[in-house]
Scaffold this motif. Structure first.
Motif, PDB file in Angstrom:
ATOM      1  N   LEU A 142      34.689 -65.733   1.840  1.00  0.00           N
ATOM      2  CA  LEU A 142      33.679 -66.309   0.960  1.00  0.00           C
ATOM      3  C   LEU A 142      34.236 -66.583  -0.431  1.00  0.00           C
ATOM      4  O   LEU A 142      33.969 -67.632  -1.024  1.00  0.00           O
ATOM      5  CB  LEU A 142      32.481 -65.357   0.870  1.00  0.00           C
ATOM      6  CG  LEU A 142      31.613 -65.260   2.128  1.00  0.00           C
ATOM      7  CD1 LEU A 142      30.544 -64.188   1.952  1.00  0.00           C
ATOM      8  CD2 LEU A 142      30.966 -66.592   2.456  1.00  0.00           C
ATOM      9  N   PHE A 178      32.322 -70.877   7.371  1.00  0.00           N
ATOM     10  CA  PHE A 178      31.204 -70.119   6.810  1.00  0.00           C
ATOM     11  C   PHE A 178      30.764 -70.695   5.463  1.00  0.00           C
ATOM     12  O   PHE A 178      30.226 -69.980   4.622  1.00  0.00           O
ATOM     13  CB  PHE A 178      31.599 -68.651   6.650  1.00  0.00           C
ATOM     14  CG  PHE A 178      31.796 -67.951   7.972  1.00  0.00           C
ATOM     15  CD1 PHE A 178      30.703 -67.617   8.761  1.00  0.00           C
ATOM     16  CD2 PHE A 178      33.066 -67.637   8.426  1.00  0.00           C
ATOM     17  CE1 PHE A 178      30.872 -66.983   9.989  1.00  0.00           C
ATOM     18  CE2 PHE A 178      33.249 -67.001   9.644  1.00  0.00           C
ATOM     19  CZ  PHE A 178      32.153 -66.671  10.432  1.00  0.00           C
ATOM     20  N   ARG A 227      28.340 -72.353   4.822  1.00  0.00           N
ATOM     21  CA  ARG A 227      26.885 -72.251   4.647  1.00  0.00           C
ATOM     22  C   ARG A 227      26.498 -71.044   3.802  1.00  0.00           C
ATOM     23  O   ARG A 227      25.369 -70.962   3.296  1.00  0.00           O
ATOM     24  CB  ARG A 227      26.184 -72.183   6.010  1.00  0.00           C
ATOM     25  CG  ARG A 227      26.530 -70.961   6.849  1.00  0.00           C
ATOM     26  CD  ARG A 227      25.925 -71.094   8.240  1.00  0.00           C
ATOM     27  NE  ARG A 227      26.160 -69.950   9.108  1.00  0.00           N
ATOM     28  CZ  ARG A 227      27.266 -69.765   9.830  1.00  0.00           C
ATOM     29  NH1 ARG A 227      28.261 -70.650   9.756  1.00  0.00           N
ATOM     30  NH2 ARG A 227      27.392 -68.713  10.606  1.00  0.00           N
ATOM     31  N   TYR A 228      27.414 -70.094   3.666  1.00  0.00           N
ATOM     32  CA  TYR A 228      27.155 -68.896   2.860  1.00  0.00           C
ATOM     33  C   TYR A 228      27.825 -68.971   1.490  1.00  0.00           C
ATOM     34  O   TYR A 228      27.980 -67.941   0.823  1.00  0.00           O
ATOM     35  CB  TYR A 228      27.672 -67.657   3.596  1.00  0.00           C
ATOM     36  CG  TYR A 228      26.958 -67.362   4.898  1.00  0.00           C
ATOM     37  CD1 TYR A 228      25.573 -67.231   4.941  1.00  0.00           C
ATOM     38  CD2 TYR A 228      27.676 -67.189   6.077  1.00  0.00           C
ATOM     39  CE1 TYR A 228      24.916 -66.952   6.128  1.00  0.00           C
ATOM     40  CE2 TYR A 228      27.033 -66.898   7.270  1.00  0.00           C
ATOM     41  CZ  TYR A 228      25.656 -66.787   7.297  1.00  0.00           C
ATOM     42  OH  TYR A 228      25.007 -66.510   8.475  1.00  0.00           O
ATOM     43  N   MET A 233      27.596 -66.525  -1.785  1.00  0.00           N
ATOM     44  CA  MET A 233      26.906 -65.299  -1.379  1.00  0.00           C
ATOM     45  C   MET A 233      27.872 -64.139  -1.141  1.00  0.00           C
ATOM     46  O   MET A 233      27.520 -63.154  -0.501  1.00  0.00           O
ATOM     47  CB  MET A 233      26.069 -65.567  -0.119  1.00  0.00           C
ATOM     48  CG  MET A 233      25.047 -66.670  -0.305  1.00  0.00           C
ATOM     49  SD  MET A 233      24.021 -67.000   1.158  1.00  0.00           S
ATOM     50  CE  MET A 233      22.954 -65.564   1.154  1.00  0.00           C
ATOM     51  N   ASP A 274      27.056 -60.129  -0.790  1.00  0.00           N
ATOM     52  CA  ASP A 274      25.806 -59.838  -0.075  1.00  0.00           C
ATOM     53  C   ASP A 274      26.175 -59.146   1.231  1.00  0.00           C
ATOM     54  O   ASP A 274      26.730 -59.753   2.137  1.00  0.00           O
ATOM     55  CB  ASP A 274      25.049 -61.135   0.198  1.00  0.00           C
ATOM     56  CG  ASP A 274      23.677 -60.899   0.813  1.00  0.00           C
ATOM     57  OD1 ASP A 274      23.569 -60.064   1.732  1.00  0.00           O
ATOM     58  OD2 ASP A 274      22.719 -61.578   0.394  1.00  0.00           O
ATOM     59  N   VAL A 302      24.958 -60.741   4.528  1.00  0.00           N
ATOM     60  CA  VAL A 302      25.684 -61.963   4.879  1.00  0.00           C
ATOM     61  C   VAL A 302      27.052 -61.606   5.445  1.00  0.00           C
ATOM     62  O   VAL A 302      27.481 -62.139   6.482  1.00  0.00           O
ATOM     63  CB  VAL A 302      25.835 -62.885   3.652  1.00  0.00           C
ATOM     64  CG1 VAL A 302      26.843 -63.998   3.931  1.00  0.00           C
ATOM     65  CG2 VAL A 302      24.488 -63.485   3.281  1.00  0.00           C
ATOM     66  N   GLU A 303      27.756 -60.708   4.779  1.00  0.00           N
ATOM     67  CA  GLU A 303      29.099 -60.335   5.216  1.00  0.00           C
ATOM     68  C   GLU A 303      29.065 -59.637   6.573  1.00  0.00           C
ATOM     69  O   GLU A 303      29.946 -59.836   7.411  1.00  0.00           O
ATOM     70  CB  GLU A 303      29.769 -59.473   4.155  1.00  0.00           C
ATOM     71  CG  GLU A 303      30.087 -60.271   2.895  1.00  0.00           C
ATOM     72  CD  GLU A 303      30.568 -59.426   1.735  1.00  0.00           C
ATOM     73  OE1 GLU A 303      30.692 -58.180   1.908  1.00  0.00           O
ATOM     74  OE2 GLU A 303      30.823 -59.982   0.651  1.00  0.00           O
TER      75      GLU A 303
END
Length: 251
Positions: free
Chosen positions: A140, A180, A182-183, A186, A189, A192-193
């Motif tokens: 991320l 990923f 879309r995250y 974030m 978080d 999410v992770e």
């Protein structure tokens, strides 16, 4: 230069001769840009054959002790791990986890390929165990794809407890990149992770055919050691591994 000397001259030809490997899906590895390779981990040999059969250089984060030991043995270790593409990290102190993440992210931002084993340690029995989330944070923050890489047969070549490798055939499967984006934004978080990690572990399970166990492998190993009367290993300092990120380790 030393990495390619190892791969094409000193070690690679011997491994290719005695351990013929069928590689499937190598075209799935992006040709450029930062990438995180996530793999199942059934043998120490995994970290040798994965870089050997991929066209791009693969780096694993390694504990700094491999590079700082004194004497001739220490110099040989440093030479070997440097040639194998390992990058030293300090795993001691309160900031070690963040420092390891920052090192991985820095390499990814330079367009490099980082190898990670989400289970955090080698499987004690060949099954696939719950993944830790450190690689998800890296993906991320660096905004890079995650590519599953499955090793099959390395547990027969290098069984747990064996001191000598046994010639045999291996299969390596490179899965399609997981995006990923879309995250985006974030990172940090934990829900999410965890979702990302579970998605990756499910994909590894599909590709490897391994039985999945929703427990951390480190706990299983600690329970086995306790049953044998051995002291439990402190998380992040056990032998036989290469990488220890917050939630990940390669070894």
């Amino acid at each position: 230069m030393l990495y390619y000397l190892f791969k094409f001259v000193l070690i690679g030809p011997v491994l290719r001769l005695f351990f013929p490997t069928k590689v499937v899906g190598v075209e799935n590895l992006p040709e450029s840009g930062g990438v995180i390779l996530v793999g199942n981990h059934v043998s120490v040999a995994d970290s040798f054959f994965t870089p050997l059969h991929l066209p791009r250089k693969v780096s694993y984060l390694a504990k700094s002790e491999y590079f700082t030991e004194k004497g001739l043995k220490g110099r040989l270790k440093k030479w070997f791990f440097t040639g194998a593409g390992q990058v030293p990290i300090d795993r001691g102190g309160a900031s070690a986890a963040r420092d390891a993440l920052d090192t991985g992210i820095r390499l990814l931002n330079k367009g490099q390929v980082i190898g990670v084993y989400p289970e955090g340690t080698r499987s004690p029995d060949g099954r696939l165990y719950k993944g830790k989330t450190g690689f998800a944070r890296m993906a991320l923050e660096a905004r890079v794809p995650v590519v599953p890489v499955i090793m099959l047969g390395t547990d027969k070549v290098n069984p747990i407890g064996s001191k000598m490798w046994r010639p045999g055939r291996i299969q390596m499967i490179v899965g399609r990149p997981l995006d990923f984006s879309r995250y985006e934004g974030m990172a940090g978080d934990r829900f999410v992770e965890r979702s990302m990690t579970d998605e990756v572990m499910y994909r590894i399970m599909e590709l490897s055919g391994q039985e999945y166990v929703d427990v951390y492998a480190a706990k299983v190993k600690a329970d086995l050691d306790a049953a044998k009367g051995k002291p439990a290993l402190v998380e992040g300092r056990g032998p036989g591994t290469v990488t220890r990120l917050p939630g990940t380790k390669a070894g």
